[in-house]
Enzyme design. Structure first.
Site, PDB file in Angstrom:
ATOM      1  N   HIS A   1      -3.596   7.504   2.078  1.00 43.60           N
ATOM      2  CA  HIS A   1      -3.932   6.151   1.629  1.00 43.60           C
ATOM      3  C   HIS A   1      -5.300   5.800   2.207  1.00 43.60           C
ATOM      4  CE1 HIS A   1      -3.977   1.965   0.833  1.00 43.60           C
ATOM      5  NE2 HIS A   1      -3.743   1.599   2.073  1.00 43.60           N
TER       6      HIS A   1
ATOM      7  N   ASN B   1     -10.093  -0.209  -0.294  1.00 40.85           N
ATOM      8  CA  ASN B   1      -8.634  -0.072  -0.260  1.00 40.85           C
ATOM      9  C   ASN B   1      -8.055  -0.632  -1.558  1.00 40.85           C
ATOM     10  OD1 ASN B   1      -5.880  -0.324   0.174  1.00 40.85           O
ATOM     11  ND2 ASN B   1      -6.089  -1.136   2.255  1.00 40.85           N
TER      12      ASN B   1
ATOM     13  N   CYS C   1       0.819  -1.223   0.000  1.00 37.14           N
ATOM     14  CA  CYS C   1       0.000   0.000   0.000  1.00 37.14           C
ATOM     15  C   CYS C   1       0.853   1.273   0.000  1.00 37.14           C
ATOM     16  CB  CYS C   1      -0.944   0.006   1.203  1.00 37.14           C
ATOM     17  SG  CYS C   1      -2.138  -1.329   1.125  1.00 37.14           S
TER      18      CYS C   1
HETATM   19  N1  COA Z   1     -18.773  -8.942   8.550  1.00 35.24           N
HETATM   20  C1  COA Z   1     -19.352  -9.226   9.722  1.00 35.24           C
HETATM   21  N2  COA Z   1     -18.647  -9.541  10.815  1.00 35.24           N
HETATM   22  C2  COA Z   1     -17.298  -9.574  10.708  1.00 35.24           C
HETATM   23  C3  COA Z   1     -16.643  -9.295   9.516  1.00 35.24           C
HETATM   24  C4  COA Z   1     -17.449  -8.965   8.398  1.00 35.24           C
HETATM   25  N3  COA Z   1     -16.917  -8.647   7.192  1.00 35.24           N
HETATM   26  N4  COA Z   1     -15.318  -9.394   9.701  1.00 35.24           N
HETATM   27  C5  COA Z   1     -15.132  -9.737  10.982  1.00 35.24           C
HETATM   28  N5  COA Z   1     -16.331  -9.849  11.605  1.00 35.24           N
HETATM   29  C6  COA Z   1     -16.609 -10.178  12.992  1.00 35.24           C
HETATM   30  C7  COA Z   1     -15.523 -11.036  13.605  1.00 35.24           C
HETATM   31  O1  COA Z   1     -15.759 -12.399  13.307  1.00 35.24           O
HETATM   32  C8  COA Z   1     -15.700 -10.715  15.074  1.00 35.24           C
HETATM   33  O2  COA Z   1     -16.772 -11.462  15.569  1.00 35.24           O
HETATM   34  P1  COA Z   1     -16.684 -12.142  17.020  1.00 35.24           P
HETATM   35  O3  COA Z   1     -16.504 -10.988  17.973  1.00 35.24           O
HETATM   36  O4  COA Z   1     -17.981 -12.840  17.127  1.00 35.24           O
HETATM   37  O5  COA Z   1     -15.492 -13.040  16.961  1.00 35.24           O
HETATM   38  C9  COA Z   1     -16.115  -9.271  15.097  1.00 35.24           C
HETATM   39  O6  COA Z   1     -16.592  -8.978  13.755  1.00 35.24           O
HETATM   40  C10 COA Z   1     -14.992  -8.329  15.431  1.00 35.24           C
HETATM   41  O7  COA Z   1     -13.864  -8.664  14.635  1.00 35.24           O
HETATM   42  P2  COA Z   1     -12.545  -7.870  14.760  1.00 35.24           P
HETATM   43  O8  COA Z   1     -11.558  -8.433  13.806  1.00 35.24           O
HETATM   44  O9  COA Z   1     -12.176  -7.744  16.194  1.00 35.24           O
HETATM   45  O10 COA Z   1     -13.045  -6.447  14.227  1.00 35.24           O
HETATM   46  P3  COA Z   1     -12.300  -5.084  14.239  1.00 35.24           P
HETATM   47  O11 COA Z   1     -13.094  -4.111  15.010  1.00 35.24           O
HETATM   48  O12 COA Z   1     -10.831  -5.212  14.547  1.00 35.24           O
HETATM   49  O13 COA Z   1     -12.414  -4.683  12.717  1.00 35.24           O
HETATM   50  C11 COA Z   1     -11.084  -4.554  10.718  1.00 35.24           C
HETATM   51  C12 COA Z   1     -11.778  -5.449  11.721  1.00 35.24           C
HETATM   52  C13 COA Z   1     -10.370  -5.405   9.712  1.00 35.24           C
HETATM   53  C14 COA Z   1     -12.143  -3.676  10.024  1.00 35.24           C
HETATM   54  C15 COA Z   1     -10.104  -3.627  11.489  1.00 35.24           C
HETATM   55  O14 COA Z   1      -9.271  -4.403  12.305  1.00 35.24           O
HETATM   56  C16 COA Z   1      -9.265  -2.808  10.572  1.00 35.24           C
HETATM   57  O15 COA Z   1      -9.757  -1.950   9.881  1.00 35.24           O
HETATM   58  N6  COA Z   1      -7.922  -3.043  10.562  1.00 35.24           N
HETATM   59  C17 COA Z   1      -7.025  -2.354   9.659  1.00 35.24           C
HETATM   60  C18 COA Z   1      -7.054  -3.054   8.348  1.00 35.24           C
HETATM   61  C19 COA Z   1      -6.389  -2.284   7.261  1.00 35.24           C
HETATM   62  O16 COA Z   1      -6.619  -1.122   7.123  1.00 35.24           O
HETATM   63  N7  COA Z   1      -5.573  -2.973   6.481  1.00 35.24           N
HETATM   64  C20 COA Z   1      -4.928  -2.452   5.355  1.00 35.24           C
HETATM   65  C21 COA Z   1      -3.791  -1.580   5.731  1.00 35.24           C
HETATM   66  S1  COA Z   1      -2.951  -1.092   4.281  1.00 35.24           S
END
Ligand code: COA
Length: 324
Positions: free
Chosen positions: A251, A281, A114
């Site tokens: 980004h 993204n 990225c």
């Molecule tokens: N739809 C519905 N539920 C989802 C899901 C989806 N697409 N993806 C994950 N979940 C659920 C998980 O299973 C979890 O359920 P549980 O509590 O029953 O186990 C719950 O949502 C929370 O998951 P978690 O991974 O803790 O969520 P989060 O608040 O950390 O959000 C991201 C996840 C990926 C959105 C977040 O971590 C994020 O934005 N990270 C940065 C990613 C990024 O920007 N990457 C690229 C960088 S270049």
């Protein structure tokens, strides 16, 4: 007097096929509500069958050259930032070069996930400042949809396909922050975090491309710290403040990261170019896509100060301060 790399053209290309969160939720166990609340993403563009990264890059590159009024014979260098090349080799830039019709000039890919486009911008800017080339086409292009695990709902909902491009041309500057062009670039990486955001395969390891794997929470945690730090070093290096910045062109990974970074820097939300809702993204393509959006809708004007920052797999991160 010093040499500056001035942005004289910007362009982009997005595949026609738009997939909304509602459509995605028919084949992935997710909801529009969850995706919107956690990421701000509403839709993403997905490349058609037979439509490759090079095709998107060529369209974006041509659009940037048209805006710059640049004919192929005036182009001295071509860089494509991508993590999703058409082939393992040669570089996707080779195909783009052939299509643009400028044989003989250096053309190569940059791989910093990225952060790739900021790395490519820094590379081209340094070639221009060294006097080795007078112009460069710097493209970010991705078909990330091709290596997503569509059964992993925590990652596949976050990404999209697209391309953005910028033409840089050498111009004389005074060496102050009032100059037009790239004022400074700042690049970082830390390979200790290799496995937090990676493809779980490759030529030398599995002889497959692998699929995208991400520990989302850890990426998030590092992103907010690294983005704020690299944004700060960009303004400090040029003796300006965040109040002088006309537009933050970040980004586009996640609206929560965008909001919290802007807040940390004291930059008002209405000075942030946001496209993550429409593009998701797009990795190396996301900053030039956002830049193109801001320029084409008239928000970004010549002479304005732009702060760009990014963070991606590696980890890699970096920033650029540019007077458009
Ligand atoms: N739809 C519905 N539920 C989802 C899901 C989806 N697409 N993806 C994950 N979940 C659920 C998980 O299973 C979890 O359920 P549980 O509590 O029953 O186990 C719950 O949502 C929370 O998951 P978690 O991974 O803790 O969520 P989060 O608040 O950390 O959000 C991201 C996840 C990926 C959105 C977040 O971590 C994020 O934005 N990270 C940065 C990613 C990024 O920007 N990457 C690229 C960088 S270049």
């Amino acid at each position: 007097m010093i040499i500056r790399s001035v942005m004289t053209g910007v362009g982009s290309y997005l595949p026609q096929n738009v997939v909304s969160n509602a459509e995605l939720s028919k084949r992935v166990d997710t909801t529009d509500e969850w995706i919107t609340e956690r990421t701000g993403i509403k839709q993403r563009h997905i490349a058609a069958e037979g439509q490759f990264t090079s095709h998107l890059a060529i369209e974006a590159g041509r659009a940037a050259m048209a805006m710059a009024g640049m004919t192929p014979d005036k182009l001295d260098m071509l860089i494509v930032a991508t993590t999703t090349p058409d082939n393992t080799f040669p570089a996707t830039a080779a195909k783009v070069q052939a299509a643009i019709g400028r044989p003989g000039i250096p053309a190569f890919d940059v791989q910093a996930v990225c952060s790739g486009w900021i790395y490519a911008l820094a590379t081209a800017d340094n070639f221009i400042k060294a006097g080795q080339v007078k112009s460069a086409l710097v493209i970010g292009a991705e078909t990330l949809s091709r290596f997503l695990d569509w059964t992993d709902r925590s990652s596949c909902v976050l990404f999209g396909d697209g391309a953005g491009a910028v033409v840089l041309q050498a111009a004389q500057g005074q060496g102050t922050s009032a100059d037009r062009g790239v004022l400074s670039t700042h690049l970082h990486s830390d390979g200790r975090y290799f496995d937090i955001l990676q493809a779980d395969g490759g030529v030398s390891t599995t002889q497959t491309t692998g699929l995208l794997r991400m520990k989302g929470k850890e990426v998030f945690r590092h992103a907010v710290v690294n983005l704020a730090e690299t944004a700060r070093e960009a303004v400090d290096a040029n003796g300006v403040t965040f109040a002088d910045v006309d537009w933050l062109v970040p980004h586009q990974a996640n609206s929560r990261i965008l909001d919290s970074t802007a807040e940390k820097l004291g930059i008002s939300p209405d000075k942030v170019i946001i496209t993550v809702d429409k593009h998701a993204n797009t990795s190396a393509a996301s900053i030039p896509l956002a830049l193109n959006q801001g320029v084409k809708d008239g928000r970004i004007k010549p002479g304005q100060l732009l702060l760009m920052e990014t963070m991606g797999g590696g980890f890699t991160w970096g920033s650029a301060l540019v007077r458009f």
